[in-house]
Design a protein around this motif. Sequence first.
Motif, PDB file in Angstrom:
ATOM      1  N   LEU A 162       0.827  -1.201   0.000  1.00 30.56           N
ATOM      2  CA  LEU A 162       0.000   0.000   0.000  1.00 30.56           C
ATOM      3  C   LEU A 162       0.860   1.249   0.000  1.00 30.56           C
ATOM      4  CD1 LEU A 162      -2.459  -1.193   2.756  1.00 30.56           C
ATOM      5  CD2 LEU A 162      -2.863  -1.180   0.303  1.00 30.56           C
ATOM      6  N   GLY A 163       0.327   2.302  -0.566  1.00 33.41           N
ATOM      7  CA  GLY A 163       0.961   3.628  -0.471  1.00 33.41           C
ATOM      8  C   GLY A 163       2.320   3.722  -1.124  1.00 33.41           C
ATOM      9  N   VAL A 164       2.512   3.028  -2.249  1.00 35.67           N
ATOM     10  CA  VAL A 164       3.811   3.089  -2.930  1.00 35.67           C
ATOM     11  C   VAL A 164       3.863   4.363  -3.773  1.00 35.67           C
ATOM     12  CG1 VAL A 164       5.308   1.915  -4.567  1.00 35.67           C
ATOM     13  CG2 VAL A 164       3.928   0.576  -2.993  1.00 35.67           C
ATOM     14  N   PRO A 165       4.935   5.129  -3.707  1.00 37.53           N
ATOM     15  CA  PRO A 165       5.021   6.345  -4.514  1.00 37.53           C
ATOM     16  C   PRO A 165       5.646   6.073  -5.861  1.00 37.53           C
ATOM     17  CG  PRO A 165       6.863   6.254  -3.042  1.00 37.53           C
ATOM     18  CD  PRO A 165       6.079   4.990  -2.810  1.00 37.53           C
ATOM     19  N   GLU A 166       5.704   7.132  -6.702  1.00 37.84           N
ATOM     20  CA  GLU A 166       6.361   6.953  -7.998  1.00 37.84           C
ATOM     21  C   GLU A 166       7.861   6.805  -7.789  1.00 37.84           C
ATOM     22  OE1 GLU A 166       8.182   9.656  -9.571  1.00 37.84           O
ATOM     23  OE2 GLU A 166       7.988  10.818  -7.728  1.00 37.84           O
ATOM     24  N   LYS A 167       8.550   6.454  -8.862  1.00 38.11           N
ATOM     25  CA  LYS A 167       9.901   5.899  -8.694  1.00 38.11           C
ATOM     26  C   LYS A 167      10.906   6.885  -8.124  1.00 38.11           C
ATOM     27  CE  LYS A 167      11.055   6.750 -13.532  1.00 38.11           C
ATOM     28  NZ  LYS A 167      10.991   6.218 -14.849  1.00 38.11           N
ATOM     29  N   ASN A 168      10.812   8.143  -8.485  1.00 40.06           N
ATOM     30  CA  ASN A 168      11.808   9.086  -7.973  1.00 40.06           C
ATOM     31  C   ASN A 168      11.658   9.264  -6.478  1.00 40.06           C
ATOM     32  OD1 ASN A 168      12.927   9.547 -10.539  1.00 40.06           O
ATOM     33  ND2 ASN A 168      11.249  10.938 -11.015  1.00 40.06           N
ATOM     34  N   ARG A 169      10.412   9.375  -6.044  1.00 40.70           N
ATOM     35  CA  ARG A 169      10.183   9.515  -4.605  1.00 40.70           C
ATOM     36  C   ARG A 169      10.615   8.257  -3.870  1.00 40.70           C
ATOM     37  NH1 ARG A 169       8.063  12.978  -1.174  1.00 40.70           N
ATOM     38  NH2 ARG A 169       6.699  12.273   0.509  1.00 40.70           N
ATOM     39  N   MET A 170      10.381   7.116  -4.484  1.00 42.74           N
ATOM     40  CA  MET A 170      10.793   5.847  -3.871  1.00 42.74           C
ATOM     41  C   MET A 170      12.306   5.820  -3.717  1.00 42.74           C
ATOM     42  SD  MET A 170       9.206   2.925  -3.001  1.00 42.74           S
ATOM     43  CE  MET A 170      10.153   2.556  -1.580  1.00 42.74           C
ATOM     44  N   LYS A 171      12.994   6.217  -4.794  1.00 50.16           N
ATOM     45  CA  LYS A 171      14.461   6.235  -4.732  1.00 50.16           C
ATOM     46  C   LYS A 171      14.906   7.171  -3.634  1.00 50.16           C
ATOM     47  CE  LYS A 171      15.644   5.172  -9.522  1.00 50.16           C
ATOM     48  NZ  LYS A 171      15.244   5.906 -10.698  1.00 50.16           N
ATOM     49  N   ALA A 172      14.242   8.326  -3.543  1.00 53.25           N
ATOM     50  CA  ALA A 172      14.625   9.296  -2.507  1.00 53.25           C
ATOM     51  C   ALA A 172      14.398   8.707  -1.123  1.00 53.25           C
ATOM     52  CB  ALA A 172      13.813  10.575  -2.693  1.00 53.25           C
ATOM     53  N   ALA A 173      13.310   7.961  -0.962  1.00 51.51           N
ATOM     54  CA  ALA A 173      13.024   7.378   0.353  1.00 51.51           C
ATOM     55  C   ALA A 173      14.108   6.390   0.750  1.00 51.51           C
ATOM     56  CB  ALA A 173      11.653   6.705   0.328  1.00 51.51           C
ATOM     57  N   VAL A 174      14.472   5.536  -0.196  1.00 54.38           N
ATOM     58  CA  VAL A 174      15.525   4.552   0.092  1.00 54.38           C
ATOM     59  C   VAL A 174      16.826   5.275   0.420  1.00 54.38           C
ATOM     60  CG1 VAL A 174      16.892   2.680  -0.871  1.00 54.38           C
ATOM     61  CG2 VAL A 174      14.448   2.800  -1.346  1.00 54.38           C
ATOM     62  N   ALA A 175      17.107   6.306  -0.386  1.00 52.68           N
ATOM     63  CA  ALA A 175      18.346   7.061  -0.162  1.00 52.68           C
ATOM     64  C   ALA A 175      18.333   7.713   1.201  1.00 52.68           C
ATOM     65  CB  ALA A 175      18.517   8.085  -1.273  1.00 52.68           C
ATOM     66  N   ALA A 176      17.169   8.252   1.594  1.00 52.21           N
ATOM     67  CA  ALA A 176      17.082   8.917   2.899  1.00 52.21           C
ATOM     68  C   ALA A 176      17.382   7.936   4.022  1.00 52.21           C
ATOM     69  CB  ALA A 176      15.688   9.522   3.074  1.00 52.21           C
ATOM     70  N   PHE A 177      16.804   6.750   3.938  1.00 56.19           N
ATOM     71  CA  PHE A 177      17.015   5.743   4.983  1.00 56.19           C
ATOM     72  C   PHE A 177      18.502   5.400   5.102  1.00 56.19           C
ATOM     73  CE2 PHE A 177      15.349   2.658   7.871  1.00 56.19           C
ATOM     74  CZ  PHE A 177      16.193   1.561   7.806  1.00 56.19           C
ATOM     75  N   VAL A 206       7.349   6.979   4.060  1.00 57.62           N
ATOM     76  CA  VAL A 206       7.120   6.237   2.817  1.00 57.62           C
ATOM     77  C   VAL A 206       7.913   4.930   2.845  1.00 57.62           C
ATOM     78  CG1 VAL A 206       7.649   6.215   0.361  1.00 57.62           C
ATOM     79  CG2 VAL A 206       6.531   8.193   1.368  1.00 57.62           C
ATOM     80  N   TYR A 207       9.181   5.051   3.264  1.00 62.32           N
ATOM     81  CA  TYR A 207      10.039   3.862   3.260  1.00 62.32           C
ATOM     82  C   TYR A 207       9.469   2.781   4.166  1.00 62.32           C
ATOM     83  CZ  TYR A 207      14.278   1.061   3.646  1.00 62.32           C
ATOM     84  OH  TYR A 207      15.173   0.031   3.633  1.00 62.32           O
ATOM     85  N   LEU A 208       9.113   3.169   5.387  1.00 63.01           N
ATOM     86  CA  LEU A 208       8.642   2.162   6.347  1.00 63.01           C
ATOM     87  C   LEU A 208       7.297   1.577   5.933  1.00 63.01           C
ATOM     88  CD1 LEU A 208       9.626   3.925   9.696  1.00 63.01           C
ATOM     89  CD2 LEU A 208      10.657   1.878   8.700  1.00 63.01           C
ATOM     90  N   ASP A 209       6.455   2.406   5.317  1.00 62.04           N
ATOM     91  CA  ASP A 209       5.135   1.897   4.917  1.00 62.04           C
ATOM     92  C   ASP A 209       5.227   0.852   3.819  1.00 62.04           C
ATOM     93  OD1 ASP A 209       3.307   5.029   5.268  1.00 62.04           O
ATOM     94  OD2 ASP A 209       3.611   3.350   6.648  1.00 62.04           O
ATOM     95  N   THR A 210       6.350   0.833   3.106  1.00 62.64           N
ATOM     96  CA  THR A 210       6.417  -0.062   1.951  1.00 62.64           C
ATOM     97  C   THR A 210       7.400  -1.212   2.143  1.00 62.64           C
ATOM     98  OG1 THR A 210       8.086   1.371   0.944  1.00 62.64           O
ATOM     99  CG2 THR A 210       5.781   1.751   0.325  1.00 62.64           C
TER     100      THR A 210
END
Lengths: 433, 515
Positions: free
Chosen positions: A143-158, A233-237
């Motif tokens: 649930l609540g997966v964002p588009e790819k750039n935001r996803m990449k940013a989330a992973v990078a942030a973590f 975002v990261y934790l939710d996915t």
Amino acid sequence: MRKNKLLLLISSAGALALLVWAAVEENFLREWRRIQAQGRTEEGPLRVQLRQIVNRGLGTKDRCVSCHVAMGPGEQGVGGAPLLKPHKPVVHDPAEFGCTVCHGGQGQATEKADAHGRVAFWPEPMLEKETTYAGCGTCHITLGVPEKNRMKAAVAAFERLDCLACHRVDGRGGTIRPGGGGMEGPDLSRTGITGYDPEWYAKHLAKRAEAKSGPWRDAFGPISPLDLALLRVYLDTRMAAPGWVEAKSVFLSSGCLGCHKLSGVGGDEGPDLTLAGLKDPGRLDFTHVAGKPVLENWFREHLLAPASVVVGSQMPPAAVLEERELAQLAFFTLSLRRRQLNDAYVPRDRMLATRFGRREFARDGATLYGAFCAGCHGDDGLGRRLPGHVSFPSVANPDFLEIASEEFLKENIRQGRPGRRMPGWLKEDGLTE
Amino acid sequence: MAQASDALQEFVTNLRKAPKRILETAFRTGLPSTDRARSTFVFGNVFLHLHAVRTHRWSLRWTTTLGLGIATAAAFLITLVTGVMLMFYYKPYPDVAYESMKDIHFVVPTGRLIRNLHRWAAQVMVITVILHMARTFYTAAYRKPREFNWLIGIALLVVTLALSFTGYLLPWDQLAYWAITIGANIAESPREVTDALGLTEYFDPRGLQKLLLLGSDEVGEEALIRFYLLHVMLLPLVLAALLAVHFWRVRKDGGLAKPADADARLAARREQETYPVFTEAPVKTYHLAAIVRGRTPAVGKGPENTVPSMPHLFYAELGVTMLTLLVCLALSVVADAPLKELANPNVPENPAKAPWYFLGVQELVSYSAFMGGIGIPLIALLGLALIPYLDRETAGTGEWFGGAGGWRLVRFSAVLGTGAAVIIEAVAIRFGWLREWFPDIPQLVVTAVNPGTLLTLVYAACSVWCVKRFQSARAGALALFTCFLCGFVVLTVIGTYFRGPNWEFYWSPADWPKH
């Protein structure tokens, strides 16, 4: 009469020989018997017998464990042949779930080719090793997966915020407390399923304030609101299947839902994708498909040139051009195998998605655009011109945006453009402002 | 003291002799060693007394019958035994049936072999029953007094095909489901005629088909359980009853048909090894039960050229039975019976093909549903049934290709039959048929004028010409039967190998279009 006696003798001898051969072949020459004969347990040689895992809830009878004995319930101690390795540690116990619910294939079979499902007339071949995690899509919906750039940013942030110093995710990171007592921080691999404490940041700050030395002082620090949102975002996915979630973010950046439905959400122009990963490869045309005639290669070719594999297709080719993203899209489509499940086996995330209306995609504008619009209007919003298709107009042109009022844009989205390919979304249940 | 040890000794002696005595007491008259004893053995045994006590030596020659009748019965026996074994594991409910087939194939001990054996024996049975019918026809063994037995044989042919058809559905895979859908649609094809004549409100073939055959509006669980019941109980009982009458009539009609000069021809051959004819003078005449109007074991006439059924006939029967079993086993060990994907009513097979013995019919149905599905098969069956009543001659009974015309006429008809079928099919395939040339043509015209009816007319014309030319009904029958047999083969071959998706003509499956 002598001729008849001779006929009787020879036919009987022949029939007897064939029966003996059939008996020998079944009881000594079957591959699973030969494999089990090599097996050794602590008590001695392995008892040779047909083994299976029966799950009435899932409706499966998996006889994979007749060859893969060590993956069966209570048989982890078996060794003696290369095939007799235990299953990798996974969340779902194979002894309860069986094998085919995740891996596909033909559970009832006892011959290798039949069991792996790579035979004619079996519609669900076993997933290749590279795409094993596509099996998660049988039951789960992230649930609540964002588009790819935001996803990449989330992973990078973590990664950037050094959470892996204390927490373990998918087998990476985490430290063990020097004084004993387990890991410093909980394993975060599955927070998308189990959930997590929403007050975690406040509690972390409090712990940091208390601590005089050690990891709390060194590794943790204040986090900006933007980064906090990304972490959320990261934790939710997190589903313990990182490649799968990243692939979904690529899917939600390619505008597929603009024409295709997924579990009831999406457009009507193209076929429903809810069970796309369960297409029968035996009924597909592989003449223009490169590589092995497996479903993910067909999907890949479909994304590159839809009309070459589906006659008369109106689908524009996928906007992604990078090989890796293409593979991810194919992989994600392969994972779309959301068949009907016994209620006891419906996980929380799927329940929320299918019955409580929680969205699979994040609700920010960039993701919505990426999920629904990017396929036709381009991932940069500047439209697409493709041979054989009507031009898709640009919506990000600054002059256009200056002239067009917000109401105009909203109305176009609600009602669509009758007579052209822009569909209306008002009828879509739950289209909120 | 002496008495006690004697009694003990007697006890031990009895125990040692028991096995041999068990065997002897199983037979009320002991193991037969004289001809009279052999006769009584056959006559008095519950399983064997369907046989005549003595068999004519001509009947025992391989070339007389080629063993085809016994081969058919043996194949039936194999399907019966393997069928009962399969019933332990097969479950006649949609989807579950398919799962049970998978379990039988992969898990049940000997399941794979038994299932293959069942399927192959069924195929062998259909082939041998057709060949047996051909043999009986060509040796004119349907003539007086065996006319009724010929009719029983036609009934057996129909029941055999019905058994094969009902069994075809049971695996519940794509092959089964769509083949039976085709069959059910053929059964409702009289609709084509009733619709064209406007009679459907009075007589609705589709409604009847759905009511009786399918038990529902579509092929589903009702049809499956119905076909299962027919296949495992009703049809086998009917077949067994008809078989009993069929064998009984063979005996009562005087044994297998033989030429009038059979005795003379046998005398010319070297004496086979047989048991001595009589080892003691007959002490009594036969029982009253053996006397039937006219065709009794001849009393007062020596049994020349007959041999006791036990053991001569039984060795012949056993030999053929074992050979059939060997062939079926060999096929089962080498080739698996087919099983496609689970039946899916939403995904039709294309092409959806009926079982092979109906593919000739399906080819004709592609031109006209009624004529091909009902009309011509009924005409063919009617024609077959009438043969003994139209051919009342006596010349050539018991001879291969006996009667006016003989082998040359058969050869000629074979060429004509095959050629006519190939040519008419070629025209239809290359140029299309009436509907392609005149799209608005009324349905009844197409029903009346299509390759099937044309072919039937050509064959009938050939037959009538032969009757006139040879001044013999037998000649006409020889021509017609041979033409139909060759036509059947040609149509079945075309339907099997040269028809692809949408029933279009393709020279090979490699040319079939992909999805």
